[in-house]
Design a protein around this motif. Structure first.
Motif, PDB file in Angstrom:
ATOM      1  N   LEU A  36       0.845   6.861  -8.872  1.00 44.28           N
ATOM      2  CA  LEU A  36       1.362   5.827  -9.756  1.00 44.28           C
ATOM      3  C   LEU A  36       2.149   6.446 -10.912  1.00 44.28           C
ATOM      4  CD1 LEU A  36       1.664   2.942 -10.696  1.00 44.28           C
ATOM      5  CD2 LEU A  36      -0.625   3.080 -11.731  1.00 44.28           C
ATOM      6  N   ALA A  37       1.638   7.550 -11.458  1.00 40.24           N
ATOM      7  CA  ALA A  37       2.338   8.219 -12.563  1.00 40.24           C
ATOM      8  C   ALA A  37       3.697   8.732 -12.098  1.00 40.24           C
ATOM      9  CB  ALA A  37       1.491   9.368 -13.089  1.00 40.24           C
ATOM     10  N   ARG A  38       3.749   9.235 -10.855  1.00 41.93           N
ATOM     11  CA  ARG A  38       5.010   9.756 -10.324  1.00 41.93           C
ATOM     12  C   ARG A  38       6.001   8.626 -10.031  1.00 41.93           C
ATOM     13  NH1 ARG A  38       4.371  12.910  -5.004  1.00 41.93           N
ATOM     14  NH2 ARG A  38       5.553  11.260  -4.011  1.00 41.93           N
ATOM     15  N   ILE A  39       5.477   7.535  -9.453  1.00 42.60           N
ATOM     16  CA  ILE A  39       6.339   6.401  -9.139  1.00 42.60           C
ATOM     17  C   ILE A  39       6.879   5.776 -10.412  1.00 42.60           C
ATOM     18  CG2 ILE A  39       6.397   4.083  -8.146  1.00 42.60           C
ATOM     19  CD1 ILE A  39       4.357   5.025  -6.084  1.00 42.60           C
ATOM     20  N   ALA A  40       6.030   5.672 -11.430  1.00 35.58           N
ATOM     21  CA  ALA A  40       6.465   5.100 -12.708  1.00 35.58           C
ATOM     22  C   ALA A  40       7.618   5.902 -13.290  1.00 35.58           C
ATOM     23  CB  ALA A  40       5.299   5.051 -13.690  1.00 35.58           C
ATOM     24  N   GLY A  41       7.583   7.211 -13.085  1.00 35.28           N
ATOM     25  CA  GLY A  41       8.665   8.053 -13.575  1.00 35.28           C
ATOM     26  C   GLY A  41       9.963   7.803 -12.843  1.00 35.28           C
ATOM     27  N   SER A  42       9.857   7.362 -11.575  1.00 34.19           N
ATOM     28  CA  SER A  42      11.069   7.118 -10.793  1.00 34.19           C
ATOM     29  C   SER A  42      11.742   5.811 -11.189  1.00 34.19           C
ATOM     30  CB  SER A  42      10.744   7.080  -9.298  1.00 34.19           C
ATOM     31  OG  SER A  42      10.014   5.904  -8.971  1.00 34.19           O
ATOM     32  N   LEU A  49       0.866  -1.190   0.000  1.00 34.96           N
ATOM     33  CA  LEU A  49       0.000   0.000   0.000  1.00 34.96           C
ATOM     34  C   LEU A  49       0.894   1.228   0.000  1.00 34.96           C
ATOM     35  CD1 LEU A  49      -2.699  -0.943   2.686  1.00 34.96           C
ATOM     36  CD2 LEU A  49      -2.653  -1.489   0.254  1.00 34.96           C
ATOM     37  N   ILE A  50       0.872   1.987  -1.108  1.00 39.18           N
ATOM     38  CA  ILE A  50       1.702   3.184  -1.232  1.00 39.18           C
ATOM     39  C   ILE A  50       0.787   4.361  -1.560  1.00 39.18           C
ATOM     40  CG2 ILE A  50       3.684   4.231  -2.373  1.00 39.18           C
ATOM     41  CD1 ILE A  50       4.638   1.477  -3.111  1.00 39.18           C
ATOM     42  N   PHE A  51       0.452   5.131  -0.538  1.00 43.22           N
ATOM     43  CA  PHE A  51      -0.513   6.210  -0.696  1.00 43.22           C
ATOM     44  C   PHE A  51      -0.024   7.487  -0.044  1.00 43.22           C
ATOM     45  CE2 PHE A  51      -3.068   2.473  -1.334  1.00 43.22           C
ATOM     46  CZ  PHE A  51      -4.033   2.857  -2.260  1.00 43.22           C
ATOM     47  N   PRO A  52      -0.380   8.624  -0.618  1.00 46.49           N
ATOM     48  CA  PRO A  52      -0.162   9.890   0.085  1.00 46.49           C
ATOM     49  C   PRO A  52      -1.162   9.978   1.222  1.00 46.49           C
ATOM     50  CG  PRO A  52      -1.441  10.269  -1.899  1.00 46.49           C
ATOM     51  CD  PRO A  52      -1.060   8.818  -1.914  1.00 46.49           C
ATOM     52  N   PRO A  53      -0.960  10.886   2.179  1.00 48.41           N
ATOM     53  CA  PRO A  53      -1.951  11.045   3.250  1.00 48.41           C
ATOM     54  C   PRO A  53      -3.329  11.301   2.661  1.00 48.41           C
ATOM     55  CG  PRO A  53       0.035  12.279   3.761  1.00 48.41           C
ATOM     56  CD  PRO A  53       0.188  11.797   2.343  1.00 48.41           C
ATOM     57  N   GLY A  54      -4.339  10.620   3.183  1.00 51.90           N
ATOM     58  CA  GLY A  54      -5.691  10.792   2.668  1.00 51.90           C
ATOM     59  C   GLY A  54      -6.555   9.583   2.937  1.00 51.90           C
ATOM     60  N   LEU A  55      -7.762   9.611   2.400  1.00 51.26           N
ATOM     61  CA  LEU A  55      -8.736   8.565   2.668  1.00 51.26           C
ATOM     62  C   LEU A  55      -8.567   7.336   1.791  1.00 51.26           C
ATOM     63  CD1 LEU A  55     -11.902  10.832   3.095  1.00 51.26           C
ATOM     64  CD2 LEU A  55     -10.321  10.007   4.861  1.00 51.26           C
ATOM     65  N   ASP A  56      -7.864   7.470   0.658  1.00 52.48           N
ATOM     66  CA  ASP A  56      -7.670   6.329  -0.235  1.00 52.48           C
ATOM     67  C   ASP A  56      -6.917   5.200   0.463  1.00 52.48           C
ATOM     68  OD1 ASP A  56      -8.959   7.287  -2.590  1.00 52.48           O
ATOM     69  OD2 ASP A  56      -7.245   8.589  -2.983  1.00 52.48           O
ATOM     70  N   LEU A  69      10.550  -2.819  -9.121  1.00 55.41           N
ATOM     71  CA  LEU A  69       9.363  -1.997  -8.894  1.00 55.41           C
ATOM     72  C   LEU A  69       8.367  -2.154 -10.027  1.00 55.41           C
ATOM     73  CD1 LEU A  69      10.960   1.289  -7.507  1.00 55.41           C
ATOM     74  CD2 LEU A  69       9.442  -0.246  -6.274  1.00 55.41           C
ATOM     75  N   ALA A  70       8.861  -2.149 -11.247  1.00 55.02           N
ATOM     76  CA  ALA A  70       7.982  -2.265 -12.403  1.00 55.02           C
ATOM     77  C   ALA A  70       7.350  -3.643 -12.501  1.00 55.02           C
ATOM     78  CB  ALA A  70       8.761  -1.950 -13.679  1.00 55.02           C
ATOM     79  N   ALA A  71       8.002  -4.642 -11.900  1.00 48.77           N
ATOM     80  CA  ALA A  71       7.482  -6.007 -11.967  1.00 48.77           C
ATOM     81  C   ALA A  71       6.241  -6.199 -11.100  1.00 48.77           C
ATOM     82  CB  ALA A  71       8.571  -6.995 -11.553  1.00 48.77           C
ATOM     83  N   LEU A  72       6.019  -5.287 -10.153  1.00 48.91           N
ATOM     84  CA  LEU A  72       4.818  -5.377  -9.327  1.00 48.91           C
ATOM     85  C   LEU A  72       3.566  -5.159 -10.174  1.00 48.91           C
ATOM     86  CD1 LEU A  72       5.947  -3.263  -6.230  1.00 48.91           C
ATOM     87  CD2 LEU A  72       5.617  -5.742  -6.286  1.00 48.91           C
ATOM     88  N   HIS A  73       2.488  -5.804  -9.778  1.00 49.71           N
ATOM     89  CA  HIS A  73       1.192  -5.583 -10.431  1.00 49.71           C
ATOM     90  C   HIS A  73       0.545  -4.365  -9.771  1.00 49.71           C
ATOM     91  CE1 HIS A  73      -2.925  -7.406 -11.813  1.00 49.71           C
ATOM     92  NE2 HIS A  73      -2.842  -6.109 -12.006  1.00 49.71           N
ATOM     93  N   TRP A  74       0.648  -3.215 -10.440  1.00 44.58           N
ATOM     94  CA  TRP A  74       0.166  -1.954  -9.871  1.00 44.58           C
ATOM     95  C   TRP A  74      -1.312  -1.762 -10.176  1.00 44.58           C
ATOM     96  CZ3 TRP A  74       3.126   1.280  -6.864  1.00 44.58           C
ATOM     97  CH2 TRP A  74       4.494   1.001  -6.830  1.00 44.58           C
ATOM     98  N   ILE A  75      -2.065  -1.323  -9.134  1.00 44.38           N
ATOM     99  CA  ILE A  75      -3.496  -1.050  -9.290  1.00 44.38           C
ATOM    100  C   ILE A  75      -3.793   0.312  -8.668  1.00 44.38           C
ATOM    101  CG2 ILE A  75      -5.844  -1.771  -8.703  1.00 44.38           C
ATOM    102  CD1 ILE A  75      -4.796  -4.651  -8.497  1.00 44.38           C
ATOM    103  N   LEU A 113      -0.993  -1.315  -4.431  1.00 41.25           N
ATOM    104  CA  LEU A 113      -2.124  -0.408  -4.579  1.00 41.25           C
ATOM    105  C   LEU A 113      -1.657   1.012  -4.342  1.00 41.25           C
ATOM    106  CD1 LEU A 113      -4.960  -2.312  -2.626  1.00 41.25           C
ATOM    107  CD2 LEU A 113      -4.290  -2.530  -5.031  1.00 41.25           C
ATOM    108  N   THR A 114      -2.182   1.954  -5.127  1.00 42.83           N
ATOM    109  CA  THR A 114      -1.840   3.357  -4.968  1.00 42.83           C
ATOM    110  C   THR A 114      -2.917   4.190  -5.660  1.00 42.83           C
ATOM    111  OG1 THR A 114      -0.066   4.990  -5.224  1.00 42.83           O
ATOM    112  CG2 THR A 114      -0.397   3.458  -7.042  1.00 42.83           C
ATOM    113  N   THR A 115      -2.676   5.503  -5.784  1.00 44.97           N
ATOM    114  CA  THR A 115      -3.593   6.372  -6.510  1.00 44.97           C
ATOM    115  C   THR A 115      -3.064   6.588  -7.929  1.00 44.97           C
ATOM    116  OG1 THR A 115      -2.441   8.370  -5.800  1.00 44.97           O
ATOM    117  CG2 THR A 115      -4.235   7.572  -4.387  1.00 44.97           C
TER     118      THR A 115
END
Length: 632
Positions: free
Chosen positions: A137-143, A81-88, A156-162, A131-133
């Motif tokens: 996800l767009a920012r992580i993909a850039g990293s 679970l990789i999320f910024p602070p928030g309800l997601d 990192l890219a091998a993970l199944h991102w949702i 799981l992320t937002t």
């Protein structure tokens, strides 16, 4: 270390006492009986509400996320679970549980700064899903392509991102309830790593429900309560205490980003005031920050009269901090009896002990000399030097706490400092994929004080959790004095780093509070090896340009010698915000020691008995080596 809540007269519905055996059943129960009730609201900037979830919303979104995971065959797998602070984060966490998967909360990477830690968690947990937002996800993909370590992008890219915010709620209709045993893992809590590499603590559904009952016992909360929290959800206090605990009670919670609090501490207190919160809290530094940063004019806007439980834990509780906070905010209606010092850790799910409600915190004045010898002697009028130690409350019902000699593995005598060992249903199952460490930490046995080794083994008792913390029990009150790994032993006497750190930060106005580390290094001299004291301390930003390093260093050396009888071997004054800390704000002393040894600290001034350890020498040495390379 615990939860957060306030009275809400608008919600007086009759709620049956929960008998759920797992968190999915508990959440579904809340959706059935309190479906429309506000569960969580989020203040994006610490002030403005940007979203809210009812218990019914959580159930609907969790079922939709779970269906997506189930259709991807993620049941039983570890899900990052990789999320910024928030309800997601909340709906994703419950979505994992609804899918029968194991949640693995992780701190989101910031400009590649946390990629090594994230990679370590992926490697340790064996997570295959994440799981992320959509935006993160767009920012992580850039990293992936920007990482300096070539093996990180592919893993990192091998993970199944949702992206959970892209999942349609209609999917909830196809959700299949999982078969969950109370002993099944709910999530893996990676420790903050203040004394070493992060370890994954295995937390079961039973662990959480048992510990949640202890928290409710300690705080006496009801569904009519609500709370405020800025604590990070990736940390045990934020997740267990301020996200799962409201669900357990059936209460409401207001959340804000940690950064919103750190930037302006008044936001935390203002949210408590505006929503008439009855319980909220955080580590000791949070209260200290409010004392230092909240302006007199801002006090007029605060009403803290309904705040009945101000919990504090996760780091040593300083009696002086509690006194200063109570004095400053008394005009706002804050009562000193609201303070609720408590003790716990990820390995015990969260709470172990807590203060008796509606009572003043218990503070003992101890002779400093006795603590240096692992003894507890209450101070007398003629005591030359004393130290105030705040109790972390009494062990809660069903939790056994014993004080043990960490070497002999036998019970300590009365008024003796030893290692804190714990036994109870809240103790986790161990560390993920670390059987040897699990055996060492979670399966400790207490030996009898018999005359022979055979008799001691025959009468042994356990298993216990070895906490690595030092402390003592007095009148069933638990006092924590420090960490075994951090303890400094100089000339046969014990010195606790947090005590010396407090002296250092008070030695000069240029030094930043809660931003220093004191530790020892081995130094060879005249054929022997001695432990020498090193101080690493941040400088306030406002002093960086006008800093007189030598004056600060002189004051620090004098203060440490005067207060503790110690000679400082080396001092490194470092740039604001550069000292290593965990996600919960604890100083990472071991990592700081490594950076000192590797000369990788961001130094703005330094001194040492050995000139070769000073920043100036290291700089000149590096320049000389570079010049020699060019000439060669």
């Amino acid at each position: 270390m615990t939860v957060c809540f306030t009275r809400d007269s608008a919600s007086r519905e009759s709620i049956p006492s929960s008998r759920s055996s797992n968190l999915v059943a508990l959440s579904r129960e809340r959706a059935t009986y309190q479906g429309s009730k506000l569960a969580y609201r989020f203040l994006q900037d610490g002030e403005t509400e940007s979203g809210r979830l009812s218990y019914q919303d959580i159930d609907l979104k969790a079922r939709a996320i779970a269906q997506k995971l189930q259709s991807s065959n993620a049941t039983g797998d570890r899900v990052l679970l990789i999320f910024p602070p928030g309800l997601d984060f909340i709906t994703a966490f419950f979505g994992c549980l609804y899918a029968g998967a194991i949640a693995v909360p992780a701190y989101p990477p910031r400009r590649n700064q946390n990629l090594p830690r994230l990679q370590a968690i992926i490697d340790s947990s064996g997570s295959t899903f994440a799981l992320t937002t959509s935006s993160l996800l767009a920012r992580i993909a850039g990293s992936f392509s920007q990482s300096s370590a070539p093996e990180q992008p592919s893993q990192l890219a091998a993970l199944h991102w949702i992206a959970t915010d892209a999942i349609e709620t209609e999917n909830a209709q196809s959700w299949q309830p999982p078969d969950i045993d109370p002993q099944d893992l709910a999530f893996i809590q990676y420790t903050s790593g203040s004394t070493g590499d992060p370890k994954g603590v295995k937390i079961s559904h039973r662990n959480i429900l048992h510990n949640s009952a202890l928290i409710q016992q300690s705080f006496s909360t009801t569904p009519e309560d609500s709370g405020v929290s800025w604590l990070p959800p990736y940390h045990d206090m934020g997740l267990i205490g301020c996200i799962l605990q409201p669900m357990f009670v059936g209460a409401s919670m207001t959340l804000m980003p940690p950064l919103a609090f750190l930037q302006q501490p008044i936001r935390w207190l203002q949210a408590i005031s505006d929503r008439q919160a009855t319980a909220s809290g955080g580590p000791n530094f949070a209260y200290d920050l409010c004392v230092r940063k909240v302006k007199p004019a801002q006090l007029e806007t605060l009403d803290l009269s309904r705040w009945k439980v101000a919990f504090t834990g996760a780091e040593p509780v300083r009696a002086a901090t509690l006194a200063r906070f109570a004095e400053k905010f008394a005009p706002c209606g804050f009562r000193e009896t609201a303070f609720h010092p408590c003790y716990g850790m990820a390995e015990t799910t969260l709470i172990v002990s807590g203060k008796t409600p509606n009572a003043l915190p218990v503070v003992q004045s101890i002779e400093t000399a006795s603590l240096k010898e692992n003894r507890v002697k209450l101070s007398t009028d003629d005591a030359q030097e004393t130290q105030s130690v705040a109790s972390c409350g009494q062990p809660l019902e069903g939790v056994e706490v014993v004080i043990v000699d960490p070497n002999a593995l036998t019970l300590c005598s009365d008024r003796q400092v030893g290692e804190i060992w714990i036994k109870g249903e809240s103790v986790a199952q161990g560390y993920w994929n670390q059987p040897a460490l699990t055996q060492k930490i979670f399966n400790a046995w207490l030996l009898d004080n018999g005359d022979s080794p055979q008799e001691r083994l025959r009468q042994r008792k356990g298993p216990y959790l070895r906490t690595g913390d030092l402390g003592f029990l007095q009148s069933n009150e638990l006092f924590v004095t420090g960490r075994i790994k951090d303890l400094m032993i100089i000339r046969g006497q014990n010195h606790y780093p947090q005590d010396v750190e407090a002296t250092v930060e008070a030695a000069h106005a240029a030094l930043r509070s809660d931003s220093g580390a004191v530790f020892t290094i081995e130094v060879s001299a005249k054929g022997s090896v001695e432990e020498k004291v090193v101080v690493v301390q941040e400088v306030k930003r406002s002093y960086l340009r006008k800093l007189d390093p030598q004056a600060v260093i002189d004051d620090v050396r004098a203060a440490v010698t005067r207060q503790h009888g110690l000679q400082v071997y080396a001092i490194a004054l470092i740039k604001t915000g550069s000292i290593p800390k965990t996600s919960s704000g604890k100083i990472r002393r071991s990592h700081c020691k490594t950076q000192f040894s590797e000369t990788s600290l961001n130094v703005v001034g330094s001194w040492s008995e050995n000139p070769r350890l000073t920043a100036e020498f290291v700089r000149l040495d590096a320049e000389m080596n570079a010049l020699l390379e060019k000439l060669g």
